[in-house]
Enzyme design. Structure first.
Site, short mmCIF file in Angstrom:
data_model
loop_
_atom_site.label_atom_id
_atom_site.label_comp_id
_atom_site.label_asym_id
_atom_site.label_seq_id
_atom_site.Cartn_x
_atom_site.Cartn_y
_atom_site.Cartn_z
N THR A 164 0.90 -1.16 0.00
CA THR A 164 0.00 0.00 0.00
C THR A 164 0.93 1.20 0.00
O THR A 164 2.02 1.13 0.58
CB THR A 164 -0.92 0.04 1.24
OG1 THR A 164 -0.10 0.09 2.41
CG2 THR A 164 -1.83 -1.19 1.34
N HIS A 165 0.55 2.25 -0.70
CA HIS A 165 1.43 3.42 -0.87
C HIS A 165 2.77 3.02 -1.51
O HIS A 165 3.77 3.68 -1.32
CB HIS A 165 1.70 4.13 0.46
CG HIS A 165 0.47 4.35 1.28
ND1 HIS A 165 -0.31 5.48 1.19
CD2 HIS A 165 -0.16 3.56 2.19
CE1 HIS A 165 -1.34 5.39 2.01
NE2 HIS A 165 -1.28 4.22 2.62
N SER A 286 17.76 -0.17 -26.97
CA SER A 286 18.01 1.26 -27.07
C SER A 286 18.99 1.51 -28.21
O SER A 286 19.86 0.67 -28.48
CB SER A 286 18.59 1.76 -25.75
OG SER A 286 19.36 2.91 -25.95
N LYS A 292 20.41 -2.09 -22.70
CA LYS A 292 18.99 -1.89 -22.37
C LYS A 292 18.06 -2.93 -22.98
O LYS A 292 18.23 -3.38 -24.09
CB LYS A 292 18.53 -0.51 -22.86
CG LYS A 292 19.07 0.66 -22.09
CD LYS A 292 18.60 0.71 -20.65
CE LYS A 292 17.16 1.17 -20.52
NZ LYS A 292 16.98 2.55 -20.99
N ASN A 294 13.91 -2.80 -22.92
CA ASN A 294 12.82 -1.95 -22.43
C ASN A 294 11.45 -2.63 -22.58
O ASN A 294 11.20 -3.26 -23.59
CB ASN A 294 12.80 -0.63 -23.19
CG ASN A 294 14.08 0.17 -22.99
OD1 ASN A 294 14.68 0.11 -21.91
ND2 ASN A 294 14.51 0.88 -24.00
N GLU A 299 4.49 -0.32 -21.62
CA GLU A 299 4.58 1.15 -21.60
C GLU A 299 3.62 1.76 -22.62
O GLU A 299 2.93 2.75 -22.34
CB GLU A 299 6.01 1.61 -21.92
CG GLU A 299 6.99 1.36 -20.80
CD GLU A 299 8.40 1.71 -21.24
OE1 GLU A 299 8.81 2.87 -21.06
OE2 GLU A 299 9.11 0.82 -21.75
N TYR A 326 -30.91 14.87 -36.15
CA TYR A 326 -29.58 14.63 -36.70
C TYR A 326 -28.86 15.94 -37.02
O TYR A 326 -29.47 16.89 -37.53
CB TYR A 326 -29.66 13.79 -37.98
CG TYR A 326 -28.30 13.60 -38.63
CD1 TYR A 326 -27.46 12.57 -38.24
CD2 TYR A 326 -27.84 14.50 -39.60
CE1 TYR A 326 -26.20 12.42 -38.81
CE2 TYR A 326 -26.58 14.36 -40.17
CZ TYR A 326 -25.76 13.32 -39.77
OH TYR A 326 -24.51 13.17 -40.31
N LYS A 334 -17.20 8.73 -35.83
CA LYS A 334 -16.65 7.46 -36.33
C LYS A 334 -15.18 7.23 -36.02
O LYS A 334 -14.80 6.16 -35.54
CB LYS A 334 -16.89 7.37 -37.83
CG LYS A 334 -18.34 7.10 -38.11
CD LYS A 334 -18.73 7.34 -39.53
CE LYS A 334 -20.21 7.57 -39.59
NZ LYS A 334 -20.67 8.77 -38.81
N1 ARG Z 1 -21.81 10.60 -43.48
C1 ARG Z 1 -22.90 10.96 -42.67
C2 ARG Z 1 -22.57 10.67 -41.20
O1 ARG Z 1 -21.63 10.05 -40.95
C3 ARG Z 1 -24.12 10.21 -43.07
C4 ARG Z 1 -25.40 10.86 -42.69
C5 ARG Z 1 -25.58 12.12 -43.46
N2 ARG Z 1 -26.85 12.68 -43.25
C6 ARG Z 1 -27.11 13.95 -43.62
N3 ARG Z 1 -28.31 14.39 -43.38
N4 ARG Z 1 -26.21 14.72 -44.16
O2 ARG Z 1 -23.26 11.09 -40.31
#
Ligand code: ARG
Length: 466
Positions: A164-165, A286, A292, A294, A299, A326, A334
C-alpha cells in the site's frame, strides 16, 4: 446539366437543388468516405434487410429485390477484393454503394432508398459495427482472463510483498495479485455486455427524423439484423450516440485496468524489483545504450489508455450541444469509435499472448516480502488472540519493529526474550506467525490471499469462463 457535372465532376446524388458545384475544399472537408468505408459490410447488410422488407410490404417488386441482391453481392465482392472504386466524389460510404448499385442494376438501385434516410442508415451501420466490435473485445477480454488464471494457478503459493502506498504492507501470493486483475476485467466484460443490450436496437424506419409514410415493418428488419427490438422514438433513433459514448466509457475502464497492470509489469521488470522478466519478443533495445531491454509493450499500453480517454471526452463534447435531431456533427463520431475498437483489440490481443510468457523470479519476490517487516500485523493479531486489545498490540509491535530496525534485522530474527520484553503474551510459537507462509495461510477466507483460497478463486474463475 446538374450542378457538379462541370469540369468533369461527378454530380452528388443531391445536386438537383444546387446552382453550382460544391467547392473542392468543402468537398474534402465534408466527406467521410476516407474513414466510413469501414462500415461497408454493415451498410450492405442493413440495405438488404431494408430492401427485403420493402419487397414483402409490396413497395418494391420481386424483380427489383432480386436485382438489388445481385448488385449487392457483386459490390461486396468488389470491396472484399479491393476492386471497389472509392471516390471522394461520393462523399460517404452510403452514396458510394448506392451509386455503384445503380450503375450495376439500374432503376432498382434508385428505388433502394425508398422510406429511408442516410440518418437512420448511418445510425444502423454504426450500431452493427459496434456490436461486432464489442463481441470481439469481449472474446479477447476472456482470453486475457484465461491467461491470468493460468499464471495465477501456477503461482498460487508464490509469496510476494503486497503494497500500500508502494510500501511493503503484508505478504500476498502472486496468484492472488493476478486474480485481482481477473476480477477487474470480469467487470469490464459485464459492462460491455450491458452496453451491448442497450445499443442492440434498430434505428431504421426513423428515416430522416420523423418516420416514413410507407407501410414498413420495422420488427422484421430488426429480426433480420439480429436486433433485440426497435428504437421507440424516431428523433432519438437518428440523433443520439449515447451508445457509442457508453461503449467508449467502458473501453476507457478496460484501458485503465490494463494500464495499472502495465505499470506493475514495468516496475516488476526494473532491476530494482527483478520480480519478472518478459520474453525478448515483447521488448525492444536502445539505440545508444547497448545493455537496455525496455518493456515497450506495457509502456505503450499505458500510453494508449490516454488516447481512449481522449475519445471519451471527444464524443461527450460532440453530443452535448446538439439540438434534436440529426446534425452533421455526428459524422465525427466514427474515427474515435474506430480507433477505440482498434486500440482495445490490439492491446488485449497482445496481452493475451504476452501474459503466458511472463517469467517469474520467486526468490526475488520472496526476499522482498521478507523485507520491511511485512508480518508485523500478524504479530499484532497473535497478541490480540492472547487477550491484548488491538490498539495496545499495535503499539507493542511498533516498538518491536523499531528495535529490529535499529539492529538492521527482521522481527523474526529478534530473540524470544527480547520479543517478550515488548509483550509478555509472546511465546515460542511466535516464530510460526512471523514467517511468510504462516501469514499467507492464515488469510484463509473467501477473497483472502491463502494459497488454498487462490486455488478456490481459480476454480471459480474457470467455471465462469467455461
Ligand atoms: N456521413 C454521414 C454521417 O456520418 C451520413 C449521414 C448524413 N446525413 C445527412 N443528413 N447529411 O453522419
Amino acid at each position: 446539366m446538374a450542378a457538379g457535372e462541370e469540369k468533369g465532376h461527378v454530380a452528388p446524388i443531391w445536386s438537383g437543388r444546387f446552382d453550382e458545384p460544391v467547392a473542392e475544399r468543402v468537398k474534402r472537408y465534408t466527406a467521410s468516405i476516407g474513414f466510413d468505408r469501414r462500415l461497408a459490410e454493415f451498410d450492405i447488410q442493413g440495405s438488404l434487410a431494408h430492401a427485403r422488407m420493402l419487397a414483402a410490404a409490396g413497395v418494391l417488386t420481386g424483380d427489383d429485390l432480386a436485382a438489388i441482391e445481385r448488385g449487392m453481392a457483386t459490390i461486396a465482392g468488389e470491396i472484399r477484393t479491393g476492386r471497389f472504386a472509392w471516390s471522394i466524389d461520393d462523399e460517404d460510404v452510403h452514396f458510394a454503394i448506392e451509386r455503384r448499385l445503380t450503375a450495376l442494376v439500374g432503376d432498382a438501385g434508385k428505388r433502394l432508398h425508398t422510406g429511408r434516410s442516410r440518418n437512420d442508415q448511418v445510425a444502423t451501420d454504426v450500431r452493427l459495427f459496434l456490436r461486432a466490435g464489442i463481441d470481439e473485445i469481449a472474446g479477447l477480454l476472456r482470453a486475457v482472463q484465461r491467461a491470468l488464471v493460468d499464471l495465477a494457478e501456477r503461482h498460487a503459493a508464490t509469496a510476494m510483498p503486497g503494497f500500500t502506498h508502494l510500501q511493503v504492507a503484508q505478504p500476498v501470493t502472486f496468484g492472488h495479485h493476478l486474480m485481482a486483475y481477473y476480477e477487474m476485467l470480469g467487470r469490464d466484460r459485464s459492462r460491455l455486455t450491458d452496453c451491448r443490450k442497450r445499443l442492440n436496437r434498430l434505428p431504421l424506419g426513423a428515416a430522416a427524423l420523423a418516420g416514413t409514410s410507407y407501410p414498413i415493418d420495422r420488427e422484421r428488419v430488426a429480426r433480420e439484423l439480429g436486433f433485440n427490438g426497435v428504437c421507440e422514438n424516431s428523433l432519438d433513433a437518428v440523433s443520439d450516440r449515447d451508445f457509442a459514448i457508453e461503449f467508449v466509457a467502458a473501453a476507457a475502464l478496460v484501458m485503465t485496468h490494463i494500464s495499472r497492470l502495465s505499470e506493475e509489469i514495468v516496475l516488476w521488470m526494473s532491476p530494482r524489483f527483478g520480480f519478472v522478466r518478459l520474453p525478448d519478443r515483447y521488448c525492444t533495445g536502445s539505440s545508444i545504450m547497448p545493455q537496455k531491454k525496455n518493456p515497450d509493450v506495457p509502456e505503450l499500453a499505458r500510453g494508449k489508455a490516454g488516447r481512449v480517454f481522449g475519445h471519451l471526452v471527444g464524443l461527450l463534447t460532440l453530443m452535448k450541444g446538439q439540438p434534436l435531431a440529426y446534425n452533421k456533427d455526428n459524422q465525427e463520431d466514427k474515427e474515435p469509435l474506430f480507433d477505440t475498437v482498434d486500440t482495445l483489440v490490439d492491446t488485449l490481443a497482445i496481452f493475451a499472448e504476452m501474459i503466458p510468457g511472463i517469467e517469474v523470479n520467486p526468490e526475488r519476490m520472496r526476499a522482498a516480502a521478507a523485507e520491511g517487516h511485512a508480518t508485523a500485523t500478524d504479530l499484532a493479531d497473535y497478541l490480540v488472540k492472547r487477550g491484548m486489545p488491538f490498539r495496545d498490540a499495535h503499539e507493542a509491535v511498533a516498538r518491536a519493529v523499531r528495535a529490529a530496525e535499529a539492529k538492521g534485522s527482521g522481527l523474526a530474527e529478534l530473540p524470544l526474550a527480547e520479543l517478550q520484553g515488548f509483550a509478555r503474551e509472546i511465546g515460542a510459537d511466535v516464530y510460526g506467525v512471523l514467517g511468510i507462509e504462516g501469514s499467507l495461510a492464515s488469510r484463509a477466507h473467501r477473497g483472502g490471499t491463502a494459497p488454498a483460497q487462490v486455488l478456490e478463486a481459480v476454480r471459480r474463475a474457470r467455471a465462469e469462463l467455461a
